[in-house]
Design a protein around this motif. Structure first.
Motif, PDB file in Angstrom:
ATOM      1  N   ASN A  59       0.845  -1.191   0.000  1.00 54.70           N
ATOM      2  CA  ASN A  59       0.000   0.000   0.000  1.00 54.70           C
ATOM      3  C   ASN A  59       0.882   1.244   0.000  1.00 54.70           C
ATOM      4  N   ALA A  60       0.952   1.885  -1.150  1.00 57.61           N
ATOM      5  CA  ALA A  60       1.860   3.024  -1.335  1.00 57.61           C
ATOM      6  C   ALA A  60       1.525   4.199  -0.409  1.00 57.61           C
ATOM      7  N   ALA A  61       0.253   4.440  -0.168  1.00 55.83           N
ATOM      8  CA  ALA A  61      -0.131   5.560   0.698  1.00 55.83           C
ATOM      9  C   ALA A  61       0.362   5.334   2.120  1.00 55.83           C
ATOM     10  N   ALA A  62       0.211   4.125   2.637  1.00 51.64           N
ATOM     11  CA  ALA A  62       0.669   3.825   3.996  1.00 51.64           C
ATOM     12  C   ALA A  62       2.193   3.923   4.086  1.00 51.64           C
ATOM     13  N   ILE A  63       2.864   3.412   3.077  1.00 48.47           N
ATOM     14  CA  ILE A  63       4.331   3.467   3.062  1.00 48.47           C
ATOM     15  C   ILE A  63       4.804   4.916   3.021  1.00 48.47           C
ATOM     16  N   PHE A  64       4.170   5.724   2.177  1.00 51.82           N
ATOM     17  CA  PHE A  64       4.535   7.132   2.066  1.00 51.82           C
ATOM     18  C   PHE A  64       4.319   7.863   3.401  1.00 51.82           C
ATOM     19  N   GLU A  65       3.184   7.605   4.041  1.00 50.72           N
ATOM     20  CA  GLU A  65       2.897   8.267   5.317  1.00 50.72           C
ATOM     21  C   GLU A  65       3.893   7.852   6.392  1.00 50.72           C
ATOM     22  N   LEU A  66       4.329   6.590   6.372  1.00 54.07           N
ATOM     23  CA  LEU A  66       5.377   6.179   7.306  1.00 54.07           C
ATOM     24  C   LEU A  66       6.668   6.947   7.030  1.00 54.07           C
ATOM     25  N   GLY A  67       6.915   7.245   5.777  1.00 53.16           N
ATOM     26  CA  GLY A  67       8.063   8.080   5.425  1.00 53.16           C
ATOM     27  C   GLY A  67       7.938   9.482   5.985  1.00 53.16           C
ATOM     28  N   ARG A  68       6.743  10.047   5.914  1.00 54.31           N
ATOM     29  CA  ARG A  68       6.524  11.394   6.476  1.00 54.31           C
ATOM     30  C   ARG A  68       6.742  11.400   7.983  1.00 54.31           C
ATOM     31  N   ILE A  69       6.291  10.338   8.649  1.00 57.04           N
ATOM     32  CA  ILE A  69       6.479  10.247  10.099  1.00 57.04           C
ATOM     33  C   ILE A  69       7.969  10.132  10.428  1.00 57.04           C
ATOM     34  N   ALA A  70       8.687   9.314   9.660  1.00 58.83           N
ATOM     35  CA  ALA A  70      10.128   9.173   9.877  1.00 58.83           C
ATOM     36  C   ALA A  70      10.829  10.513   9.667  1.00 58.83           C
ATOM     37  N   LEU A  71      10.442  11.231   8.625  1.00 56.73           N
ATOM     38  CA  LEU A  71      11.033  12.536   8.344  1.00 56.73           C
ATOM     39  C   LEU A  71      10.759  13.514   9.487  1.00 56.73           C
ATOM     40  N   ALA A  72       9.536  13.525   9.972  1.00 56.81           N
ATOM     41  CA  ALA A  72       9.182  14.415  11.084  1.00 56.81           C
ATOM     42  C   ALA A  72       9.987  14.088  12.332  1.00 56.81           C
ATOM     43  N   GLY A  73      10.352  12.822  12.486  1.00 58.41           N
ATOM     44  CA  GLY A  73      11.147  12.405  13.638  1.00 58.41           C
ATOM     45  C   GLY A  73      12.647  12.535  13.421  1.00 58.41           C
ATOM     46  N   GLY A  74      13.039  13.032  12.260  1.00 54.67           N
ATOM     47  CA  GLY A  74      14.454  13.244  11.973  1.00 54.67           C
ATOM     48  C   GLY A  74      15.189  12.015  11.474  1.00 54.67           C
ATOM     49  N   ASP A  75      14.478  10.946  11.170  1.00 58.50           N
ATOM     50  CA  ASP A  75      15.091   9.717  10.665  1.00 58.50           C
ATOM     51  C   ASP A  75      15.115   9.785   9.139  1.00 58.50           C
ATOM     52  N   LEU A  76      16.124  10.469   8.627  1.00 57.75           N
ATOM     53  CA  LEU A  76      16.187  10.734   7.193  1.00 57.75           C
ATOM     54  C   LEU A  76      16.395   9.471   6.363  1.00 57.75           C
ATOM     55  N   ALA A  77      17.179   8.541   6.869  1.00 57.59           N
ATOM     56  CA  ALA A  77      17.435   7.317   6.112  1.00 57.59           C
ATOM     57  C   ALA A  77      16.153   6.504   5.942  1.00 57.59           C
ATOM     58  N   THR A  78      15.393   6.352   7.018  1.00 61.22           N
ATOM     59  CA  THR A  78      14.137   5.607   6.926  1.00 61.22           C
ATOM     60  C   THR A  78      13.144   6.353   6.048  1.00 61.22           C
ATOM     61  N   ALA A  79      13.093   7.666   6.204  1.00 57.55           N
ATOM     62  CA  ALA A  79      12.181   8.467   5.383  1.00 57.55           C
ATOM     63  C   ALA A  79      12.501   8.278   3.903  1.00 57.55           C
ATOM     64  N   ALA A  80      13.762   8.382   3.540  1.00 60.74           N
ATOM     65  CA  ALA A  80      14.158   8.232   2.139  1.00 60.74           C
ATOM     66  C   ALA A  80      13.805   6.838   1.625  1.00 60.74           C
ATOM     67  N   SER A  81      14.054   5.837   2.455  1.00 61.16           N
ATOM     68  CA  SER A  81      13.748   4.464   2.056  1.00 61.16           C
ATOM     69  C   SER A  81      12.251   4.285   1.840  1.00 61.16           C
ATOM     70  N   ARG A  82      11.449   4.800   2.751  1.00 61.29           N
ATOM     71  CA  ARG A  82       9.992   4.687   2.626  1.00 61.29           C
ATOM     72  C   ARG A  82       9.479   5.443   1.404  1.00 61.29           C
ATOM     73  N   PHE A  83      10.000   6.636   1.169  1.00 58.82           N
ATOM     74  CA  PHE A  83       9.550   7.408   0.006  1.00 58.82           C
ATOM     75  C   PHE A  83       9.898   6.663  -1.278  1.00 58.82           C
ATOM     76  N   GLN A  84      11.103   6.129  -1.335  1.00 56.81           N
ATOM     77  CA  GLN A  84      11.504   5.363  -2.522  1.00 56.81           C
ATOM     78  C   GLN A  84      10.616   4.144  -2.704  1.00 56.81           C
ATOM     79  N   GLN A  85      10.367   3.440  -1.609  1.00 57.44           N
ATOM     80  CA  GLN A  85       9.534   2.240  -1.652  1.00 57.44           C
ATOM     81  C   GLN A  85       8.112   2.576  -2.111  1.00 57.44           C
ATOM     82  N   SER A  86       7.622   3.742  -1.730  1.00 58.04           N
ATOM     83  CA  SER A  86       6.227   4.099  -2.064  1.00 58.04           C
ATOM     84  C   SER A  86       6.021   4.361  -3.557  1.00 58.04           C
ATOM     85  N   ILE A  87       7.086   4.628  -4.279  1.00 60.10           N
ATOM     86  CA  ILE A  87       6.917   4.908  -5.709  1.00 60.10           C
ATOM     87  C   ILE A  87       7.357   3.745  -6.592  1.00 60.10           C
TER      88      ILE A  87
END
Length: 88
Positions: A59-87
């Protein structure tokens, strides 16, 4: 509509009621996660997003939102991975 109007508490209440009747409703779970995330309740948001991914791991929307949460928490590596995975 309530989330767009930033009426998060009302949105949470309505979505929780809807999920009582239809617990497998992925869109309601995504919207509930978004309402929690908009309030800064990222643990609650993460819980609902992960529940969506349990049923639909791609589910791309859920994966993307997890990326936004990671980004908000300062976890850039996880955010980037989630954003990449979502597309992909």
């Amino acid at each position: 509509m309530l989330i767009k109007e930033k009426r998060y508490y009302e949105a949470v209440s309505q979505l929780e009621t809807a999920l009582t009747a239809h617990p497998s409703d992925a869109l309601a779970r995504l919207n509930l996660a978004n309402a929690f995330a908009e309030q800064g309740l990222n643990d609650k948001a993460r819980h609902w997003l992960e529940s969506v991914l349990t049923d639909d791991p791609d589910n791309a929307a859920a994966i993307f939102e997890l990326g936004r949460i990671a980004l908000a928490g300062g976890d850039l590596a996880t955010a980037a991975s989630r954003f990449q995975q979502s597309i992909m």
